[in-house]
Structures are given as C-alpha cells and as structure tokens.
Write a protein that holds these residues in place. Sequence first.
Motif, PDB file in Angstrom:
ATOM      1  N   HIS A  85     120.994  71.729  28.043  1.00  0.00           N
ATOM      2  CA  HIS A  85     120.774  73.176  27.990  1.00  0.00           C
ATOM      3  C   HIS A  85     121.173  73.771  26.642  1.00  0.00           C
ATOM      4  CE1 HIS A  85     125.125  73.838  28.474  1.00  0.00           C
ATOM      5  NE2 HIS A  85     124.889  75.101  28.179  1.00  0.00           N
ATOM      6  N   TRP A  86     122.271  73.268  26.036  1.00  0.00           N
ATOM      7  CA  TRP A  86     122.745  73.889  24.801  1.00  0.00           C
ATOM      8  C   TRP A  86     121.788  73.663  23.626  1.00  0.00           C
ATOM      9  CZ3 TRP A  86     125.481  77.723  23.229  1.00  0.00           C
ATOM     10  CH2 TRP A  86     125.853  77.816  21.882  1.00  0.00           C
ATOM     11  N   ALA A 109     123.063  58.928  28.760  1.00  0.00           N
ATOM     12  CA  ALA A 109     122.389  60.228  28.662  1.00  0.00           C
ATOM     13  C   ALA A 109     122.778  60.951  27.376  1.00  0.00           C
ATOM     14  CB  ALA A 109     122.727  61.083  29.876  1.00  0.00           C
ATOM     15  N   LEU A 110     124.047  60.856  26.997  1.00  0.00           N
ATOM     16  CA  LEU A 110     124.502  61.480  25.754  1.00  0.00           C
ATOM     17  C   LEU A 110     123.842  60.822  24.550  1.00  0.00           C
ATOM     18  CD1 LEU A 110     126.395  63.306  24.089  1.00  0.00           C
ATOM     19  CD2 LEU A 110     128.159  61.537  24.321  1.00  0.00           C
ATOM     20  N   ALA A 111     123.773  59.492  24.572  1.00  0.00           N
ATOM     21  CA  ALA A 111     123.176  58.771  23.447  1.00  0.00           C
ATOM     22  C   ALA A 111     121.695  59.094  23.298  1.00  0.00           C
ATOM     23  CB  ALA A 111     123.372  57.265  23.634  1.00  0.00           C
ATOM     24  N   VAL A 112     120.986  59.207  24.399  1.00  0.00           N
ATOM     25  CA  VAL A 112     119.565  59.544  24.329  1.00  0.00           C
ATOM     26  C   VAL A 112     119.384  60.945  23.744  1.00  0.00           C
ATOM     27  CG1 VAL A 112     117.509  60.050  25.708  1.00  0.00           C
ATOM     28  CG2 VAL A 112     118.833  57.978  26.159  1.00  0.00           C
ATOM     29  N   LEU A 113     120.206  61.891  24.176  1.00  0.00           N
ATOM     30  CA  LEU A 113     120.146  63.244  23.606  1.00  0.00           C
ATOM     31  C   LEU A 113     120.375  63.187  22.101  1.00  0.00           C
ATOM     32  CD1 LEU A 113     120.192  66.361  23.678  1.00  0.00           C
ATOM     33  CD2 LEU A 113     122.624  66.216  24.251  1.00  0.00           C
ATOM     34  N   CYS A 114     121.396  62.438  21.675  1.00  0.00           N
ATOM     35  CA  CYS A 114     121.698  62.336  20.247  1.00  0.00           C
ATOM     36  C   CYS A 114     120.544  61.687  19.489  1.00  0.00           C
ATOM     37  CB  CYS A 114     122.984  61.542  20.036  1.00  0.00           C
ATOM     38  SG  CYS A 114     124.478  62.398  20.600  1.00  0.00           S
ATOM     39  N   ALA A 115     119.937  60.668  20.090  1.00  0.00           N
ATOM     40  CA  ALA A 115     118.813  59.989  19.441  1.00  0.00           C
ATOM     41  C   ALA A 115     117.631  60.937  19.268  1.00  0.00           C
ATOM     42  CB  ALA A 115     118.399  58.770  20.267  1.00  0.00           C
ATOM     43  N   LYS A 134     125.000  74.828  15.799  1.00  0.00           N
ATOM     44  CA  LYS A 134     125.648  73.546  16.100  1.00  0.00           C
ATOM     45  C   LYS A 134     125.042  72.985  17.381  1.00  0.00           C
ATOM     46  CE  LYS A 134     129.891  75.046  13.833  1.00  0.00           C
ATOM     47  NZ  LYS A 134     131.357  75.200  13.910  1.00  0.00           N
ATOM     48  N   TRP A 135     124.185  71.997  17.211  1.00  0.00           N
ATOM     49  CA  TRP A 135     123.379  71.482  18.317  1.00  0.00           C
ATOM     50  C   TRP A 135     124.211  70.799  19.397  1.00  0.00           C
ATOM     51  CZ3 TRP A 135     118.113  72.388  18.443  1.00  0.00           C
ATOM     52  CH2 TRP A 135     117.540  72.868  17.265  1.00  0.00           C
ATOM     53  N   LEU A 136     125.384  70.321  19.064  1.00  0.00           N
ATOM     54  CA  LEU A 136     126.189  69.560  20.029  1.00  0.00           C
ATOM     55  C   LEU A 136     127.566  70.183  20.256  1.00  0.00           C
ATOM     56  CD1 LEU A 136     125.240  65.986  18.794  1.00  0.00           C
ATOM     57  CD2 LEU A 136     124.646  66.979  21.011  1.00  0.00           C
ATOM     58  N   HIS A 148     128.074  65.848  13.590  1.00  0.00           N
ATOM     59  CA  HIS A 148     128.368  66.208  14.976  1.00  0.00           C
ATOM     60  C   HIS A 148     127.942  65.116  15.957  1.00  0.00           C
ATOM     61  CE1 HIS A 148     128.452  70.749  13.797  1.00  0.00           C
ATOM     62  NE2 HIS A 148     129.496  70.079  13.378  1.00  0.00           N
ATOM     63  N   ILE A 149     126.847  64.421  15.655  1.00  0.00           N
ATOM     64  CA  ILE A 149     126.442  63.303  16.513  1.00  0.00           C
ATOM     65  C   ILE A 149     127.497  62.211  16.459  1.00  0.00           C
ATOM     66  CG2 ILE A 149     124.808  61.385  16.699  1.00  0.00           C
ATOM     67  CD1 ILE A 149     122.578  63.332  16.046  1.00  0.00           C
ATOM     68  N   ALA A 150     127.952  61.867  15.263  1.00  0.00           N
ATOM     69  CA  ALA A 150     128.968  60.823  15.132  1.00  0.00           C
ATOM     70  C   ALA A 150     130.244  61.186  15.879  1.00  0.00           C
ATOM     71  CB  ALA A 150     129.263  60.570  13.657  1.00  0.00           C
ATOM     72  N   SER A 151     130.670  62.436  15.754  1.00  0.00           N
ATOM     73  CA  SER A 151     131.911  62.842  16.432  1.00  0.00           C
ATOM     74  C   SER A 151     131.718  62.945  17.940  1.00  0.00           C
ATOM     75  CB  SER A 151     132.413  64.179  15.873  1.00  0.00           C
ATOM     76  OG  SER A 151     131.489  65.225  16.114  1.00  0.00           O
ATOM     77  N   SER A 152     130.508  63.277  18.382  1.00  0.00           N
ATOM     78  CA  SER A 152     130.245  63.341  19.821  1.00  0.00           C
ATOM     79  C   SER A 152     130.226  61.947  20.432  1.00  0.00           C
ATOM     80  CB  SER A 152     128.907  64.045  20.091  1.00  0.00           C
ATOM     81  OG  SER A 152     128.948  65.389  19.659  1.00  0.00           O
ATOM     82  N   LEU A 153     129.557  61.008  19.756  1.00  0.00           N
ATOM     83  CA  LEU A 153     129.499  59.637  20.259  1.00  0.00           C
ATOM     84  C   LEU A 153     130.846  58.940  20.146  1.00  0.00           C
ATOM     85  CD1 LEU A 153     126.051  58.528  18.796  1.00  0.00           C
ATOM     86  CD2 LEU A 153     126.577  59.076  21.176  1.00  0.00           C
TER      87      LEU A 153
END
Length: 631
Positions: free
Chosen positions: A287-288, A75-81, A129-131, A102-107
């Motif tokens: 939501h964020w 689910a996190l990866a799909v959001l990032c994609a 900051k989207w994530l 931020h995507i790289a650090s989140s994943l």
Amino acid sequence: MDFRKDINGLRAIAVLAVVLFHFNPAWLPGGFAGVDIFFVISGFLITGIIFRKLESGSFGLLAFYKSRAQRIVPALAVLCAVLLGVGWFYLLPLEYSQLGKHIASSLGFFSNFTYWNESGYFTASAHEKWLLHTWSLSVEWQFYMVYPIALLGLSKLMPLRYLRRLVLAACVAGFGFCVFSSIWWPQPAFYLLPSRAWELLAGGVACLYPIKLGVRNQRLLEGTGLLMLLASFVVLREDDIWPGYLALLPVLGTLAMIVAARQDSVATNNRFSQWTGKVSYSLYLWHWPVVVLLSYAGSLHQTSHILAGIACAFALAAASYHFIESPSSRKASPKRRWAFAQVSALIASLFVGAAAVNATEGAVTSLRAVSVSDRARFVQDYATRQKNLYESYWLKCDAYSAFAERNQKAIDASCTQKRGDGGVFLWGDSHAQALSLGLRTELAKSTPFYQVASASCKPSLTDDTGRSTDKRIACNYSNRLALASIQALRPDVVVMAQKSDHDKTQWGEIAARLKSYGVKHIVLMGPLPQWAPSLPSVIANRHWGGNDAYITDAALDQSIMAANRAMPKLVDATSVDFVSLIDKLCIGNSCLVRLGNDNSLLQIDDGHLSEKGSIYIVKNYVMPELYKQPQ
C-alpha cells in the motif's frame, strides 16, 4: 495453536487503519496505531511458538529463524525487486540512489535506523521514501533475533514458570522506558526496538497468562477492546508524543480482544475481515509504494484517485498473497516452493544490487537514459545547492549544526556581537535562516544585523521538552540565546520566521516580551508555499518543459495554506506585523515557483528558499515592512 479467527480479524483492523491513515490522514488521524496492534499480535504468536517448543524440549533457533524468514522475506524481496526494476527506468539518480539505500536497509532489517538517521536538517519528504513503512518490519525482526535467544538461554537457568514472570516484568519495565524515552528522545523512541519491545512483550504476556471467560464476559471484554481501538484511531494525532503512555490505548485494546478470544464475533469473523486479515502482510507491504506513486503523480489530494489507489493496493496484495505468501503456492509443487536457499539467494542478490545503486549515486549511465537526462541534471543541481548553504544561511549561527556536526559548544560569537545601536535581529528556524542572505544583501552596511536561528527550532519563550536530546538542547539554547541577545542588544527590529505551526504559536506573549526589551518593530513572516515531494522533483516530474512562473499542483501542502488563512485573526490584537507570503506569492492554489529569465526556482526543496529566492523575498516583501513605522 488452532487458527484464531479473532486474531486474523484483528490483523484486518490494524492494516485497514494504517492504509486509511497513509492515504489520507484526515480520514483516520490515529490510524498509525495499527502498527502497534501488529506488534502486540506478533508478540502473542511468537511467544506461543517459542514456549510450546521449550516445554516440549524441541525448540531450535535455526528452525525458528528459517520459518520467520520464509514467512517474511519472499514477499518483501519481491516488492524490493519490483521497485528496483521499475526505478531503473523511471527514477532520477538522487531518487534511485535513495531507493537503493532503503532497499538494502529493508532487506537487512535495519531500515528503522536508516529512517531515524535521516530525520535531520534537510530531509526528503516521507512521500519520497518508497519503503518508509518497512521500519516496523525491522523492529519485529530485531525482536525475533533477540527474544528467542534470551528465552532459550534463560530457560537453561530457571523453570518456565519463572521465565513467564520475567517476561511480565520486562514488559512493565519496557513500558516505563518507552514513556521516558518518548519524552526525551522521541525520534529514536519511535523507530527503535528498546522503546517498542514492551508492545511485543505485552502480546507475550497475554499468551503466557491466559484467562478463561464466560460468553458474556467475552463479549464485554471484546467490545471494550474494540472501543479502545476505535478511540485510538479517532483521538490520537500525528503530533502526539508517540509511542509513550498514549500507546496504552491501542495496546490494551488489542490485548482485550485477544484475551476475549471470540471466534464468532461479527467484528472480526466476517468474510471481509477474514480475507483482509489473510492478505494483511502483503497489503501492508504494497500500500505504501502506491501512496508514494500517487504523491509523485500529484494525485494524493484527490479523493477519486485515493480510492483508486486503495483498490490498486488491495489488488496487488491479493496477487502477492496468491503467488508468494499462500500456503497452497508453497506446497503445490517443489518448483513453486520458497525454499530457504532460494530466499537467501534472492535477498543476497537484491541487497548487493541495491547497495551498488546507492554506491554509484543512482546508477548514472547511458544504459539508464533517465539518469543522464536534463531532468536529472536539474534535480542534481538543486541537491548540490542544498548542501552548500553554509554562508548563504549563515549556518555558523545554527545551534544544531554547531552541536551535532561541528562539535562546538556555542554558535559563532559574531552572530550576536554588538555592532552599533539598533539594527535588525533574525530569529527562528531554518526558514528564518533562509532570509539571512537577502537581509544581509539588502540592509545598508551601517545597519547592524544579528542572527540566532536553528534548524527545526521555532521561536519560543519556554524550553522544549518534547524533542530528541540533540534537537532539544539546540532549540533551548537557541531560543534562550535569542532572548538574552535581544535584551542586551536592543535591536530596532526583530524578524521572525518558521516553517509551520504559525497558528499554534503564542505570538502575543512573544511580542510582549520583545517590547519589554525595547524592540520597536516586530515582523513575523508567514509560511512559504510548501511542496511534497520537493519542488525540484515536482518540476522535473510533472512540469518539465514549461517555464510558467506560477504552477498549480496537488503537491502544494494545503495544511500550510489553511494555517496561513488563520493568522490575521490570531495576530490582529498583537503588536506583531504579519506578512502573508502565501497571499503575495499565490493566487488561489497557483503559486510562484520561478524567478527571472533563467527560470531559477524560488525554493530548493520542499520549502526552503534558494539564494535568489532569499534576495527576492527580502527585497520585495521584507524590506518594505522594515521601513514602515511601527504601529
């Protein structure tokens, strides 16, 4: 473990609190405590999984990590994609580069370190900051990496009954460290695992030391826990020291409800709570970004748009759960199953793509039209100006940058070197520094000018004990030096300025101290209009093509406007001359943003003055005040 309806309902309470807080903090000021509820729940469930496997001798680290990855990553990866794909078409280079980072650090599950490190001198608004919300997922994942290894290793050395006691002791010790670190290092304490681990361990303690209760005591304990959670949401505030000892309120409230274990509670076992609990992870994820989108659209202050945003977040959560998270979607057919290899490939490709976006400074290419647009060049120009303020702001007089960036033990001696009798002394934070160029330009060469101003350091007569070590040391040094220098130099005028909280500062006491040092005239500059997201982004995204000097935009920070309105009464009985910049720059909610024929902006980010803005403000509103006779 049988399915716990009470815990599923607790998830609903936690995520609803976070969602309401993020969409409008005024609706639920302490809603951020919902994250702490999630931590306790996670600790309870993970401890149960690990100890049951240890007792049966079937615990395997790889199997544990695979199950966690399959639960969290898809689910996190799909959001990032989705964000990476949409950002390609719509985000300006600076915004897209930051998103890639931020995507790289989140994943990679180290985004908590990323956001901690970004809490520096000039930082983007949280709503850019989207994530940002993934910091908590990083904390949980780091706990998952360390906790099972520690338990597995220790289980080889001691019986499980001793291991249970060790978890309890670690929880108590962790709470003590949390209280200490929240006072002395509040920013890392908020974001990092060492000060958060006790909350997850508290859930583990509830799992390892179950209590059997009668129906009446169950209801009593559940009601007590629910009241504690509601109190957390209503009583706590963003400016409280957090997590600290105050986190006991939501943590103990969560523990009470878990221990009560009521499966027929109206509060947790109703259709809405059960459904919301089921989609809580997806709702938390989606939501964020919706909040950030509303901020970009300038709609975050309109109730109808907020309600539409919440509805959109729920719809996205339902879709994410149905197509990605749902057990039925994983088991229905091999083609729809999220296999570990698929998850690994997805996260690896996204990580590389996001890192490339960041490394290329936002993928500036003709293939991405928005990246080579006039809007992109406009925002980049102000970002460059933001990085070249050393001389304009006289950052040689900034204690924080001297200590943290230049490895110096003091600010430059010229900042307080006596140049003659009288003169003007500038004191405050980075918003005071922003006046430096204007003052040095407009003051007569024969007028001595001094400056002691440090980033994030409001004028104060007392030491600050509520900041991270670097900031606390810098602020205490800066304010002590300012007071000692004013006493020694005896300037005619002291000009003070700060970003916010004007209505919370004891100006009367400060004025009395300065008067006792021989200062004849004290000028307090009110707050400037401030914007979230930053003013260049507001102009580029919503007012592009216009050249109006004044704009009306929902990005205008209304809390700053309210604080300014309270100031006249607060300084009326003091010897401080208050200059309301908002009254001079704004007509209602329409504020000055452009200067002169070249359309240069008054401010370079959320509120700091540009070079031309500094000269304009000082010439028109500070200098006339300096020539007044003191009251």
